[in-house]
Design an enzyme around this catalytic site. Structure first.
Site, PDB file in Angstrom:
ATOM      1  N   SER A 244      52.191  38.304  47.713  1.00  0.00           N
ATOM      2  CA  SER A 244      50.862  37.737  47.566  1.00  0.00           C
ATOM      3  C   SER A 244      50.830  36.475  48.408  1.00  0.00           C
ATOM      4  CB  SER A 244      50.574  37.417  46.096  1.00  0.00           C
ATOM      5  OG  SER A 244      49.185  37.237  45.932  1.00  0.00           O
ATOM      6  N   GLU A 245      49.780  36.322  49.235  1.00  0.00           N
ATOM      7  CA  GLU A 245      49.820  35.303  50.279  1.00  0.00           C
ATOM      8  C   GLU A 245      49.778  33.869  49.753  1.00  0.00           C
ATOM      9  OE1 GLU A 245      47.559  37.720  50.066  1.00  0.00           O
ATOM     10  OE2 GLU A 245      45.519  37.010  50.481  1.00  0.00           O
ATOM     11  N   ASN A 246      49.461  33.691  48.471  1.00  0.00           N
ATOM     12  CA  ASN A 246      49.515  32.329  47.935  1.00  0.00           C
ATOM     13  C   ASN A 246      50.957  31.877  47.715  1.00  0.00           C
ATOM     14  OD1 ASN A 246      49.416  34.321  45.821  1.00  0.00           O
ATOM     15  ND2 ASN A 246      49.301  32.627  44.368  1.00  0.00           N
TER      16      ASN A 246
END
Lengths: 234, 217
Positions: free
Chosen positions: B45-47
């Site tokens: 997840s890019e966070n």
């Protein structure tokens, strides 16, 4: 040991003024510098340019500054979930620059690392690349993006010490480490400020050299934006 | 015709052993639930998390552990957390094997639009522009038509672009399609859907070669 410790949030935000550019760590409401934001709301500074991945929600995070019309311009990658933001943007009261999330992170990191600019494939052929220099490398097109320039960077970590060393927790890390040392003055707030020597040097995420001021936040609400759970029998 | 779960189930078959996968918000998030259990896959997840697990049990939510949709999540053994610049190094550096994301429009040349409707909706691109500009393997998960019944598979996108010539495969409620130099090549039909149905719902060039099989879910 060079001490970065300040005794209060008001001491930490000393020198802030109208029309400045601020960076804020956080993704959604996770890992945002809650105490610094509260202090900025109280201070009434206005005309701000804010660099932050998101813009908070109506009654929390940067939404509080928006509500008081303290922000002139937002530089973000995603700004949903905020009605007041949308209203101000569509009415033209608020200037908004939307940029790809990876570009936002890298513009912070470039400022931290002393790079004036870098090439990225993100946004090539879209309106994000309009007016920007492009260049081909090995048959693929890239867009030139500049490092950010900011007056203050407000970040939030889990633990820190008087020397300014920081350790983050979970996905609350996000943009916070990339913003340390990316503005003229980095203000770090931590949930727990521990005595120097307590943190294992092997475990430090951000060395204190990137931090000018550190303080322990008075309280953290740590609001959850989308509470999603499953039940035990699932 | 498939529902959103059906689309997710079909896409799950594209996920292979050893893949690092980035899932977008919406239908793509559902894909994680239907990946075969006998293969090893890690979700990014890019966070800032790799090795995402299911949603937490009630009472075990942690404000410091969320996905890019800001939902509370858990992590699996072997997971790691990292900063946003590192996260996008994984993405731009092509270390992520498969990207699955939603779209408002896809054009027959692989252009994608999914971040802005001028004057109406401007939420921003988030990480989508970085993902589509970098990933070798992009699958779009979406309904074949919009709420007004208009095709989302077009000759040319009408909305502001997210990326150019980047989509390789599309899975909709009606079909599985591959983006080729000549247009959308029809690979599979959804159960109970005819080639004619798909043709009628596709504005862009649709290439039909021989007998098009019904998808197996």
């Amino acid at each position: 040991m060079i001490s970065k410790k300040v005794n209060s949030v008001s001491e930490a935000t000393e020198g802030i003024g109208d029309d400045m550019t601020f960076m804020f760590g956080g993704f959604g409401l996770s890992g945002i510098p809650e105490n610094a934001i509260s202090a900025l709301v109280k201070s009434g500074v206005k005309g701000l340019t804010c660099i932050s991945n998101n813009a908070g929600v109506d009654d929390f995070g940067l939404g509080l500054l928006l509500h008081q019309r303290q922000i002139k311009k937002m530089i973000s990658s995603y700004v949903g979930e905020n009605d007041e933001f949308e209203r101000q943007m569509l009415s033209g009261e608020l200037d908004v620059e939307l940029i790809p999330q990876g570009t936002l992170a890298e513009r912070c990191r470039a400022a931290q690392a002393g790079f004036p600019a870098f090439y990225t494939p993100a946004g090539y052929g879209t309106e994000v690349a309009e007016g920007k220099e492009t260049r081909e490398f090995d048959g693929k097109m890239y867009v030139l993006e500049n490092a950010f320039k900011a007056d203050y960077g407000f970040v939030k970590a889990w633990k820190g010490d008087e020397a300014g060393n920081l350790i983050f927790k979970g996905t609350a890390r996000n943009f916070n480490p990339n913003m340390c040392g990316a503005a003229k003055i980095t203000v770090a707030e931590v949930e727990e400020l521990v005595p120097v020597g307590t943190l294992d040097p092997n475990q430090i995420h951000i060395p204190g050299i990137f931090v000018q001021r550190i303080f322990q936040g008075e309280k953290y609400e740590k609001r959850i934006e989308q509470r999603t759970v499953r039940t035990k029998n699932e | 015709m498939l529902d959103k779960t059906g689309i997710a189930k079909r896409i799950a078959k594209e996920v292979q052993d050893g893949y690092y996968v980035n899932l977008g918000i919406g239908i793509p998030t559902l894909v994680a639930n239907y990946v075969r259990e006998d293969i090893e896959v890690e979700f990014q997840s890019e966070n800032g998390v790799l090795g995402m697990g299911p949603f937490p049990f009630e009472g075990e939510e942690d404000a410091d552990v969320i996905n890019a949709g800001k939902q509370t999540i858990t992590t699996l053994p072997g997971a790691s957390f990292f900063d946003s610049a590192t996260s996008f190094s994984m993405i731009r550096g092509q270390h992520v094997d498969l990207t699955i994301l939603g779209a408002m429009e896809v054009a027959e040349n692989g252009d994608i639009a999914n971040w802005k409707i001028p004057g109406r909706m401007v939420k921003g691109m988030g990480g989508a522009m970085d993902l589509v500009a970098s990933a070798e393997n992009i699958i779009v998960a979406m309904m074949h038509t919009n709420k007004r019944g208009e095709s989302k598979l077009l000759k040319k996108c009408s909305l502001p672009l997210t990326g150019v010539g980047c989509v390789k495969k599309i899975v909709t409620n009606l079909a599985v399609l591959e983006v080729t130099e000549k247009g959308f090549k029809l690979l599979e039909r959804a159960p109970g859907v005819s080639v004619e149905d798909i043709q009628n719902a596709t504005e862009g060039e649709l290439i039909v070669e021989g007998n098009v099989p019904e998808m197996i879910i």
